[in-house]
Design an enzyme around this catalytic site. Structure first.
Site, PDB file in Angstrom:
ATOM      1  CG  ASP A 101      15.225  30.497  34.315  1.00  0.00           C
ATOM      2  OD1 ASP A 101      14.412  31.192  33.636  1.00  0.00           O
ATOM      3  OD2 ASP A 101      15.056  29.337  34.996  1.00  0.00           O
ATOM      4  CB  ILE A 102      15.579  28.728  39.457  1.00  0.00           C
ATOM      5  CG1 ILE A 102      15.953  27.694  40.660  1.00  0.00           C
ATOM      6  CG2 ILE A 102      14.318  28.004  38.986  1.00  0.00           C
ATOM      7  CD1 ILE A 102      15.138  27.872  42.076  1.00  0.00           C
TER       8      ILE A 102
ATOM      9  CG  ASN B 200       7.082  33.369  27.419  1.00  0.00           C
ATOM     10  OD1 ASN B 200       7.183  33.669  26.153  1.00  0.00           O
ATOM     11  ND2 ASN B 200       7.613  32.616  28.006  1.00  0.00           N
TER      12      ASN B 200
ATOM     13  CG  HIS C  19      10.196  37.330  33.163  1.00  0.00           C
ATOM     14  ND1 HIS C  19       8.867  37.091  33.597  1.00  0.00           N
ATOM     15  CD2 HIS C  19      10.294  35.948  32.698  1.00  0.00           C
ATOM     16  CE1 HIS C  19       8.306  35.859  33.391  1.00  0.00           C
ATOM     17  NE2 HIS C  19       9.234  35.254  32.664  1.00  0.00           N
ATOM     18  CG  PHE C  20      12.749  41.135  28.195  1.00  0.00           C
ATOM     19  CD1 PHE C  20      11.881  41.831  28.817  1.00  0.00           C
ATOM     20  CD2 PHE C  20      12.611  41.048  26.786  1.00  0.00           C
ATOM     21  CE1 PHE C  20      11.049  42.649  28.143  1.00  0.00           C
ATOM     22  CE2 PHE C  20      11.668  41.711  25.961  1.00  0.00           C
ATOM     23  CZ  PHE C  20      11.096  42.827  26.932  1.00  0.00           C
ATOM     24  CG  HIS C  21      13.346  33.889  29.304  1.00  0.00           C
ATOM     25  ND1 HIS C  21      13.333  32.805  30.173  1.00  0.00           N
ATOM     26  CD2 HIS C  21      11.740  34.285  29.466  1.00  0.00           C
ATOM     27  CE1 HIS C  21      11.924  32.483  30.565  1.00  0.00           C
ATOM     28  NE2 HIS C  21      11.240  33.480  30.405  1.00  0.00           N
TER      29      HIS C  21
HETATM   30  P1  AMP Z   1       7.815  32.575  32.157  1.00  0.00           P
HETATM   31  O1  AMP Z   1       7.357  31.034  31.812  1.00  0.00           O
HETATM   32  O2  AMP Z   1       8.228  33.355  30.738  1.00  0.00           O
HETATM   33  O3  AMP Z   1       7.129  33.163  32.981  1.00  0.00           O
HETATM   34  O4  AMP Z   1       9.293  31.936  32.868  1.00  0.00           O
HETATM   35  C1  AMP Z   1       9.354  32.152  34.009  1.00  0.00           C
HETATM   36  C2  AMP Z   1      10.816  31.591  34.554  1.00  0.00           C
HETATM   37  O5  AMP Z   1      11.197  32.093  35.699  1.00  0.00           O
HETATM   38  C3  AMP Z   1      11.200  30.064  34.340  1.00  0.00           C
HETATM   39  O6  AMP Z   1      12.319  30.114  33.178  1.00  0.00           O
HETATM   40  C4  AMP Z   1      11.551  29.638  35.645  1.00  0.00           C
HETATM   41  O7  AMP Z   1      12.423  28.520  35.439  1.00  0.00           O
HETATM   42  C5  AMP Z   1      12.152  30.807  36.368  1.00  0.00           C
HETATM   43  N1  AMP Z   1      11.956  30.930  37.631  1.00  0.00           N
HETATM   44  C6  AMP Z   1      10.960  30.724  38.491  1.00  0.00           C
HETATM   45  N2  AMP Z   1      11.154  30.892  39.695  1.00  0.00           N
HETATM   46  C7  AMP Z   1      12.475  31.196  39.818  1.00  0.00           C
HETATM   47  C8  AMP Z   1      13.230  31.571  40.924  1.00  0.00           C
HETATM   48  N3  AMP Z   1      12.916  31.603  42.151  1.00  0.00           N
HETATM   49  N4  AMP Z   1      14.663  32.119  40.598  1.00  0.00           N
HETATM   50  C9  AMP Z   1      14.990  32.015  39.407  1.00  0.00           C
HETATM   51  N5  AMP Z   1      14.354  31.925  38.270  1.00  0.00           N
HETATM   52  C10 AMP Z   1      13.070  31.341  38.608  1.00  0.00           C
END
Ligand code: AMP
Ligand code: ZN
Length: 144
Positions: free
Chosen positions: A30-31, A85, A98-100
């Site tokens: 995650d960025i 989410n 996506h899964f965190h």
């Molecule tokens: P969500 O709130 O569950 O949609 O989480 C989206 C996640 O994507 C967040 O934790 C962001 O930090 C992550 N994210 C967004 N853009 C990027 C990217 N280019 N590379 C890696 N992670 C990202």
């Protein structure tokens, strides 16, 4: 999907720190990590929400989440949360499933996903809720 950031990442069009890849899934750091080693696991197929994902990608995604979780756990000897989410109201910012996988090593890594307020008892209309959900469940063995 052309303008989806996670599709672009899994297709190699946008750089990332790749953790894992197989035929149907992809994982990367995650960025903006909640904790050190926070990984996102995605299907290569574009679907905005979990219930929109195909029956082929779904088990592949769960298996990838398991593999990544095992690697994260072994890498950091940590506990971890798996979060997913679905929709803006649920905190989804990127509309590609996506899964965190979020390592948890103690009090310094607390984050504010708290289940508050929370009822102390079940819902008053539990029977109606049950019926509404059960009649829409596909392929359940305990449907009456
Ligand atoms: P969500 O709130 O569950 O949609 O989480 C989206 C996640 O994507 C967040 O934790 C962001 O930090 C992550 N994210 C967004 N853009 C990027 C990217 N280019 N590379 C890696 N992670 C990202
Ligand atoms: Zn996408």
């Amino acid at each position: 999907m052309a303008d989806c950031i996670f599709c672009m990442i899994s297709q190699g069009k946008v750089p990332c720190h790749k953790v894992y890849e197989d035929e149907k899934c992809f994982a990367f750091l995650d960025i903006a990590p909640v904790s050190r080693g926070h990984v996102l696991v995605i299907p290569k197929e574009h679907a905005a929400k979990m219930h929109e994902l195909s029956d082929e990608s779904c088990p592949a995604l769960m298996l990838a989440v398991k593999k990544v979780s095992k690697a994260v756990q072994e890498a950091f000897s940590c506990d971890f949360n798996i979060l997913n989410n679905n929709g803006k109201m649920a905190g989804q910012a990127v509309h590609h499933v996506h899964f965190h996988v979020i390592p948890r090593r103690g009090i310094k890594e607390e984050f504010s996903f708290n289940w508050v307020p929370r009822k102390q008892q079940g819902d008053d209309d539990a029977e109606e809720i049950l019926e509404r959900i059960k009649e829409r469940i596909i392929g359940s063995a305990n449907k009456q």
